[in-house]
Scaffold this motif. Structure first.
Motif, PDB file in Angstrom:
ATOM      1  N   ALA A  26      50.253  47.679  36.609  1.00  0.00           N
ATOM      2  CA  ALA A  26      49.346  47.320  35.536  1.00  0.00           C
ATOM      3  C   ALA A  26      48.059  46.870  36.048  1.00  0.00           C
ATOM      4  CB  ALA A  26      49.622  46.077  34.981  1.00  0.00           C
ATOM      5  N   HIS A  27      47.161  47.133  34.834  1.00  0.00           N
ATOM      6  CA  HIS A  27      45.151  46.889  35.509  1.00  0.00           C
ATOM      7  C   HIS A  27      44.709  45.605  34.842  1.00  0.00           C
ATOM      8  CE1 HIS A  27      42.245  49.437  36.630  1.00  0.00           C
ATOM      9  NE2 HIS A  27      41.179  48.552  35.917  1.00  0.00           N
ATOM     10  N   ILE A  28      44.775  44.494  35.744  1.00  0.00           N
ATOM     11  CA  ILE A  28      45.207  43.155  35.216  1.00  0.00           C
ATOM     12  C   ILE A  28      44.357  42.663  36.768  1.00  0.00           C
ATOM     13  CG2 ILE A  28      46.843  42.899  34.048  1.00  0.00           C
ATOM     14  CD1 ILE A  28      48.315  41.843  36.997  1.00  0.00           C
ATOM     15  N   ASP A  29      43.887  41.343  36.571  1.00  0.00           N
ATOM     16  CA  ASP A  29      43.118  40.308  37.625  1.00  0.00           C
ATOM     17  C   ASP A  29      44.424  39.229  37.601  1.00  0.00           C
ATOM     18  OD1 ASP A  29      41.816  38.220  38.434  1.00  0.00           O
ATOM     19  OD2 ASP A  29      40.425  38.058  37.283  1.00  0.00           O
ATOM     20  N   ALA A  30      44.968  40.097  39.181  1.00  0.00           N
ATOM     21  CA  ALA A  30      46.140  39.742  39.986  1.00  0.00           C
ATOM     22  C   ALA A  30      45.747  37.614  40.296  1.00  0.00           C
ATOM     23  CB  ALA A  30      45.375  40.033  41.703  1.00  0.00           C
ATOM     24  N   ALA A  31      45.245  37.023  40.576  1.00  0.00           N
ATOM     25  CA  ALA A  31      44.611  36.029  40.977  1.00  0.00           C
ATOM     26  C   ALA A  31      44.798  34.913  39.751  1.00  0.00           C
ATOM     27  CB  ALA A  31      43.098  35.305  41.113  1.00  0.00           C
ATOM     28  N   ARG A  32      44.196  35.376  38.647  1.00  0.00           N
ATOM     29  CA  ARG A  32      44.784  35.013  37.075  1.00  0.00           C
ATOM     30  C   ARG A  32      46.135  34.914  36.554  1.00  0.00           C
ATOM     31  NH1 ARG A  32      40.593  32.084  36.086  1.00  0.00           N
ATOM     32  NH2 ARG A  32      38.375  32.441  36.168  1.00  0.00           N
ATOM     33  N   ILE A  33      46.590  36.095  36.501  1.00  0.00           N
ATOM     34  CA  ILE A  33      47.859  36.445  36.216  1.00  0.00           C
ATOM     35  C   ILE A  33      49.083  35.498  37.162  1.00  0.00           C
ATOM     36  CG2 ILE A  33      49.885  38.079  36.339  1.00  0.00           C
ATOM     37  CD1 ILE A  33      47.946  38.352  33.583  1.00  0.00           C
ATOM     38  N   SER A  34      48.534  35.514  38.634  1.00  0.00           N
ATOM     39  CA  SER A  34      49.354  34.451  39.468  1.00  0.00           C
ATOM     40  C   SER A  34      49.368  33.093  38.746  1.00  0.00           C
ATOM     41  CB  SER A  34      48.645  35.078  40.798  1.00  0.00           C
ATOM     42  OG  SER A  34      49.185  35.987  40.937  1.00  0.00           O
ATOM     43  N   VAL A  75      37.363  37.725  32.907  1.00  0.00           N
ATOM     44  CA  VAL A  75      38.479  38.158  34.246  1.00  0.00           C
ATOM     45  C   VAL A  75      38.134  39.384  34.795  1.00  0.00           C
ATOM     46  CG1 VAL A  75      40.433  37.630  32.974  1.00  0.00           C
ATOM     47  CG2 VAL A  75      39.589  39.792  32.169  1.00  0.00           C
ATOM     48  N   THR A  76      38.787  39.940  35.724  1.00  0.00           N
ATOM     49  CA  THR A  76      38.188  41.514  37.028  1.00  0.00           C
ATOM     50  C   THR A  76      39.588  42.188  37.233  1.00  0.00           C
ATOM     51  OG1 THR A  76      36.214  39.481  37.811  1.00  0.00           O
ATOM     52  CG2 THR A  76      36.971  41.981  39.139  1.00  0.00           C
ATOM     53  N   PRO A  77      40.168  42.731  36.543  1.00  0.00           N
ATOM     54  CA  PRO A  77      41.110  44.163  36.051  1.00  0.00           C
ATOM     55  C   PRO A  77      40.798  45.043  37.111  1.00  0.00           C
ATOM     56  CG  PRO A  77      40.160  43.611  33.680  1.00  0.00           C
ATOM     57  CD  PRO A  77      38.809  43.046  34.964  1.00  0.00           C
ATOM     58  N   GLU A  78      42.303  45.233  37.833  1.00  0.00           N
ATOM     59  CA  GLU A  78      42.063  45.953  39.016  1.00  0.00           C
ATOM     60  C   GLU A  78      43.723  46.746  39.106  1.00  0.00           C
ATOM     61  OE1 GLU A  78      41.176  44.780  42.535  1.00  0.00           O
ATOM     62  OE2 GLU A  78      42.344  43.117  42.311  1.00  0.00           O
ATOM     63  N   ALA A  79      43.963  47.694  39.191  1.00  0.00           N
ATOM     64  CA  ALA A  79      45.588  48.332  39.557  1.00  0.00           C
ATOM     65  C   ALA A  79      46.213  47.270  40.333  1.00  0.00           C
ATOM     66  CB  ALA A  79      45.733  49.550  39.959  1.00  0.00           C
ATOM     67  N   VAL A  80      47.263  46.383  40.644  1.00  0.00           N
ATOM     68  CA  VAL A  80      48.599  45.868  40.858  1.00  0.00           C
ATOM     69  C   VAL A  80      49.510  45.836  40.300  1.00  0.00           C
ATOM     70  CG1 VAL A  80      48.552  43.253  40.498  1.00  0.00           C
ATOM     71  CG2 VAL A  80      46.527  44.013  40.817  1.00  0.00           C
TER      72      VAL A  80
END
Length: 563
Positions: free
Chosen positions: A449-457, A410-415
């Motif tokens: 939250a600091h997450i991987d947007a594509a993965r959480i989607s 995963v590649t987290p970022e502020a989302v």
């Protein structure tokens, strides 16, 4: 029962060859009369030798004849056919006979009246009519002395007093014998009662032992029938029970050069099939240490005969709750392990084959989309759909490869997670409407939250899609988002078919689909939840569910806001 003989020190056999109570009633009557008969015979011999004139006395002759007749009666009368106390007539006749002997021979031999002790002892030792027997022990001897006095008519106080000592002595003998007899009878009854109790307990013990042996045979038969190895050990690690299948497993793990190996010498390998498992990590050793475990996989044996064994252990407790040993179950899962390996290889090969055409499709779509001047809006829309779904399919293929290797990046970022929730719900609204489902989101305007947007989607799309898919009769689907204890918490609830407890325990396994889902022909391959769980855990989060058959299901995942 073998005969019992009493012997004197020289070894000569005495009169009785067996216990008195083992004789017949006739024999016991004969033996009881014998002492008096012998005494009467000795008396006759003494009279003949030293006082022959006494033999002319009719009373003394009557005494001898009556003793002979009484002895004959003891033998001739079938006492066992008469009422049991009938034999007491013999000691009563003896008292009369002794009275005749005393009157006819007391001038020659003194003390003939002492022979009354024999019928007195007989009466009191019989145990029958004890009060009457004691009374006769006094009045019988008294009558032997007083009756002749009254018949002769020469009665004085001195004569009566002089003869009173003998009846008193006989009374003492009678009381003593009666008391001893009653005591012996009580002891005999107590012994008989104890014997009956012992026999009853012995019978119960034999019954329990028989039932125990039957249960043991049943247990051994059951254990030898099941296709599982079963081993029971005590708290010190000594084998208590080992069934037929486990003996084969033990033989498989035995090195060819060692006949009786200990635990450290057995061929027990880890998952790579070549590294020996340390002794303290071996199933039996862990069980002896009191551990409880399930599905601990080891490999037994070496070479082509090596087998994969899944082991489980449960500790045993004694009545005080202390550790008393353990039971270990060994299940041969070689075919299952090989099948899973083949499946993983198949998935890996198919995924690699899918990547090449998908990459090519995406490449050409990107080329077409880069040509902005020649594309109309009606052309660009379908191409965007092709690109989006190709990218999603490529992501799924990559997830298959990653889950096969046990890795997912995963590649987290502020989302703004709230926007992801609304986008996922908006995209699913047409399908929800087709199924008659009311779908809506409950989310704040903004939750970062600091997450991987594509993965959480991907997780959101999977959960929402499942909620709609498994609510075939309509209902409500709610996606809620909130912040809680430094975590972003998202729940997807439906009012669909729900899951049983057993299905809930396996729902996150790869390729799992419940029987109810298979029977309802709902499409799917059983990978969505497994991948979603892997994505959430890759973010350092957790996934949970709450479900009830016929009521609905709620999936909740939480990931740290700061990762």
């Amino acid at each position: 029962m073998s005969s019992i003989a009493w012997k004197d020190p020289s070894g000569r056999i005495l009169l009785f060859r067996r216990p008195f109570h083992e004789y017949s009633l006739r024999g016991r009557v004969m033996l009881s009369q014998m002492p008096l008969s012998v005494t009467a015979g000795i008396t006759a011999f003494l009279i003949l030798a030293f006082f022959p004139e006494t033999l002319r006395n009719p009373l003394f002759i009557s005494f001898l004849l009556s003793q002979a007749v009484i002895l004959i009666l003891c033998y001739a009368v079938p006492w066992h056919r008469l009422p049991y106390p009938s034999f007491l007539l013999i000691p009563l006749l003896d008292l009369v006979s002794i009275s005749l002997g005393r009157e006819g021979g007391q001038d020659s031999l003194t003390g003939l009246s002492l022979m009354a002790v024999f019928p007195v002892i007989w009466l009191c030792a019989s145990g029958l009519f004890p009060k009457a027997a004691v009374a006769l022990s006094f009045f019988g001897p008294l009558g032997i002395i007083w009756v002749p006095l009254f018949i002769r008519g020469a009665v004085s106080g001195q004569d009566l007093a002089r003869s009173f000592l003998l009846p008193v002595m006989m009374l003492g003998v009678g009381v003593t014998v009666s008391v001893m007899t009653l005591s012996m009878v009580r002891q005999q009854r107590d012994l008989e009662e104890q014997q009956r109790d012992l026999e009853a307990k012995d019978s119960q013990l034999r019954g329990v032992l028989t039932a125990s042996k039957r249960q043991e045979r049943l247990l051994n038969t059951v254990l030898d029938t099941v296709h599982l190895g079963v081993l029971a050990v005590d708290a010190q690690g000594h084998d208590i029970l080992m069934n037929r299948k486990q003996r084969k497993h033990h033989q498989l793990a035995t090195p060819p050069t060692i006949d009786d190996p200990n635990e450290s010498q057995l061929l027990v390998f880890s998952a790579d099939r070549t590294t020996l498992v340390p002794v303290d990590e071996r199933p039996v050793r862990r069980a002896v240490l009191g551990e409880e475990f399930t599905d601990y996989l080891v490999w037994l044996g070496a070479g082509a005969e090596q087998r994969a064994i899944s082991t489980s252990a449960r500790p045993m407790k004694d009545q005080d709750g202390n550790f008393a040993g353990s039971v270990i179950v060994f299940s041969d899962v070689t075919e299952l392990v090989n099948a899973l390996a083949s499946k993983d290889d198949f998935v890996s090969n198919v995924s690699h084959e899918f990547r090449t055409p998908l990459t090519s499709i995406l490449g050409y779509v990107e080329l077409l989309l880069d040509d902005d001047d020649d594309l109309t809006d009606s052309q660009r829309g379908p191409l965007e759909i092709i690109r989006r779904n190709s990218e999603r399919l490529l992501t799924l293929v990559s997830d298959l490869l990653s889950s096969r290797n046990g890795q997912l990046l995963v590649t987290p970022e502020a989302v703004n997670v709230a926007e992801l929730v609304r986008t996922s719900v908006t995209a699913a609204l047409p399908r929800a409407a087709e199924s008659g489902i009311r779908l809506h989101a409950e989310a704040p305007e903004r939750l970062e939250a600091h997450i991987d947007a594509a993965r959480i989607s991907q997780v959101l799309d999977n959960l929402v899609s499942n909620a709609i898919k498994y609510s075939p009769d309509g209902g409500n689907v709610v996606v809620s988002l909130r912040s809680e204890d430094g975590h972003m918490v998202c729940s997807v609830s439906d009012t669909g078919m729900g899951m049983s407890q057993q299905d809930q325990e396996e729902v996150f396994a790869k390729f799992f689909r419940s029987a109810a889902v298979r029977n309802s022909a709902i499409p799917g391959v059983g990978l969505g939840l497994s991948i979603s769980k892997a994505i959430v855990e890759a973010h350092g989060g957790r996934v949970s569910l709450r479900s009830e058959v016929g009521i609905g299901t709620t999936f909740t995942f939480a990931v740290p806001v700061q990762n």
